[in-house]
Design a protein around this motif. Structure first.
Motif, PDB file in Angstrom:
ATOM      1  N   ASP A  23       1.019  -1.293   0.216  1.00 50.96           N
ATOM      2  CA  ASP A  23      -0.039   0.059   0.135  1.00 50.96           C
ATOM      3  C   ASP A  23       0.816   1.199   0.095  1.00 50.96           C
ATOM      4  N   ARG A  24       1.895   1.334   0.645  1.00 46.90           N
ATOM      5  CA  ARG A  24       2.797   2.361   0.867  1.00 46.90           C
ATOM      6  C   ARG A  24       3.407   2.613  -0.647  1.00 46.90           C
ATOM      7  N   MET A  25       3.860   1.660  -1.067  1.00 46.90           N
ATOM      8  CA  MET A  25       4.518   1.784  -2.354  1.00 46.90           C
ATOM      9  C   MET A  25       3.889   2.085  -3.410  1.00 46.90           C
ATOM     10  N   GLN A  27       0.980   4.168  -2.956  1.00 45.31           N
ATOM     11  CA  GLN A  27       0.747   5.525  -2.566  1.00 45.31           C
ATOM     12  C   GLN A  27       2.138   6.415  -3.107  1.00 45.31           C
ATOM     13  N   MET A  28       3.288   6.053  -2.648  1.00 43.39           N
ATOM     14  CA  MET A  28       4.478   6.576  -3.089  1.00 43.39           C
ATOM     15  C   MET A  28       4.611   6.955  -4.521  1.00 43.39           C
ATOM     16  N   GLN A  29       4.220   5.714  -5.381  1.00 42.65           N
ATOM     17  CA  GLN A  29       4.163   5.863  -6.669  1.00 42.65           C
ATOM     18  C   GLN A  29       3.369   7.012  -7.348  1.00 42.65           C
ATOM     19  N   ALA A  30       2.277   7.205  -6.674  1.00 42.13           N
ATOM     20  CA  ALA A  30       1.347   7.983  -7.057  1.00 42.13           C
ATOM     21  C   ALA A  30       1.703   9.421  -6.582  1.00 42.13           C
ATOM     22  N   ASP A  31       2.640   9.614  -5.564  1.00 44.93           N
ATOM     23  CA  ASP A  31       3.031  10.701  -5.012  1.00 44.93           C
ATOM     24  C   ASP A  31       4.396  11.129  -5.711  1.00 44.93           C
ATOM     25  N   MET A  32       4.877  10.446  -6.296  1.00 50.05           N
ATOM     26  CA  MET A  32       6.288  10.760  -7.368  1.00 50.05           C
ATOM     27  C   MET A  32       5.867  11.354  -8.347  1.00 50.05           C
ATOM     28  N   ASP A  33       4.680  11.039  -8.946  1.00 51.96           N
ATOM     29  CA  ASP A  33       3.660  11.982 -10.075  1.00 51.96           C
ATOM     30  C   ASP A  33       3.740  13.374  -9.902  1.00 51.96           C
ATOM     31  N   LYS A  34       3.568  13.762  -8.524  1.00 52.14           N
ATOM     32  CA  LYS A  34       2.915  15.121  -8.199  1.00 52.14           C
ATOM     33  C   LYS A  34       4.206  15.644  -7.701  1.00 52.14           C
ATOM     34  N   ILE A  35       5.260  15.070  -7.377  1.00 48.86           N
ATOM     35  CA  ILE A  35       6.512  15.861  -6.700  1.00 48.86           C
ATOM     36  C   ILE A  35       7.440  16.307  -7.919  1.00 48.86           C
ATOM     37  N   THR A  36       7.802  17.481  -7.994  1.00 44.88           N
ATOM     38  CA  THR A  36       8.504  17.858  -9.110  1.00 44.88           C
ATOM     39  C   THR A  36      10.209  18.458  -8.651  1.00 44.88           C
ATOM     40  N   VAL A  37      10.880  18.225  -9.378  1.00 44.60           N
ATOM     41  CA  VAL A  37      12.230  18.924  -8.961  1.00 44.60           C
ATOM     42  C   VAL A  37      12.697  19.723 -10.339  1.00 44.60           C
ATOM     43  N   GLU A  96      12.984   8.890  -0.824  1.00 40.97           N
ATOM     44  CA  GLU A  96      11.435   8.355  -0.362  1.00 40.97           C
ATOM     45  C   GLU A  96      11.443   6.843  -0.006  1.00 40.97           C
ATOM     46  N   MET A  97      12.166   5.837  -1.105  1.00 42.06           N
ATOM     47  CA  MET A  97      12.296   4.606  -0.814  1.00 42.06           C
ATOM     48  C   MET A  97      12.920   4.272   0.578  1.00 42.06           C
ATOM     49  N   SER A  98      13.982   4.855   0.859  1.00 38.60           N
ATOM     50  CA  SER A  98      14.840   4.675   2.146  1.00 38.60           C
ATOM     51  C   SER A  98      13.971   5.080   3.295  1.00 38.60           C
ATOM     52  N   ARG A  99      13.179   6.436   3.042  1.00 40.95           N
ATOM     53  CA  ARG A  99      12.134   6.440   4.240  1.00 40.95           C
ATOM     54  C   ARG A  99      11.242   5.736   4.469  1.00 40.95           C
ATOM     55  N   MET A 110      18.054  -2.777   1.694  1.00 39.81           N
ATOM     56  CA  MET A 110      17.162  -3.692   1.201  1.00 39.81           C
ATOM     57  C   MET A 110      16.468  -3.069  -0.314  1.00 39.81           C
ATOM     58  N   LYS A 111      16.753  -3.934  -1.226  1.00 35.51           N
ATOM     59  CA  LYS A 111      16.176  -3.365  -2.649  1.00 35.51           C
ATOM     60  C   LYS A 111      14.768  -3.593  -2.761  1.00 35.51           C
TER      61      LYS A 111
END
Length: 114
Positions: A23-25, A27-37, A96-99, A110-111
Motif C-alpha cells: 500500500d505504501r509503495m 501511494q509513493m508511486q502516485a506521489d512521485m507523479d506530483k512531486i517535481t524537481v 522516498e524509498m529509504s524513508r 534492502m532493494k
C-alpha cells in the motif's frame, strides 16, 4: 492448547506487513507523479523541471542565450539541465524509498521492486 500452531500468528503479521508495504509503495508511486524537481545549468539560464519519476514536464530558457553563434552552447546547457533534473528526480525517489523502508523497519540497503 494448539502448540504446533504458534507460527500462524507470525505468518499473519508478515502478511499484514507485506500488505502495508504494498500500500505504501503504491501511494509513493502516485506521489512521485506530483512531486517535481528542477535542474539548472548555466547559472540558471536553462531550467528543466521533471516529476520525481524523471518525466520532463517543462523547460525554461532565458532568451539572452539565443544567438546563432552559440547554438552548441545552448544545446549543451539544455542537455545539462535535463540531466540535472533527472539526477535530482532519481535522488528524490531513492530518498522516498529509504524513508519508507525505515518506517517499515526494513534494512536500509534492502532493494525494493523498482
Amino acid at each position: 492448547m494448539f502448540k504446533g500452531l504458534g507460527g500462524i500468528g507470525d505468518m499473519s503479521k508478515m502478511m499484514k506487513a507485506a500488505k502495508d508495504m504494498q500500500d505504501r509503495m503504491q501511494q509513493m508511486q502516485a506521489d512521485m507523479d506530483k512531486i517535481t524537481v528542477t535542474g539548472e545549468s548555466g547559472a540558471g539560464l536553462v531550467k528543466a523541471t521533471a516529476t520525481a519519476k524523471g518525466e520532463l514536464t517543462s523547460l525554461d530558457i532565458d532568451p539572452s542565450i539565443f544567438q546563432p553563434s552559440e547554438k552548441e552552447v545552448v544545446e549543451d546547457l539544455i542537455l545539462a539541465a535535463i540531466k540535472d533534473a533527472q539526477r535530482k528526480a532519481q535522488d528524490k525517489m531513492q530518498s522516498e524509498m529509504s524513508r519508507i523502508t525505515q518506517e517499515l523497519g526494513l534494512p536500509a540497503d534492502m532493494k525494493l521492486p523498482f
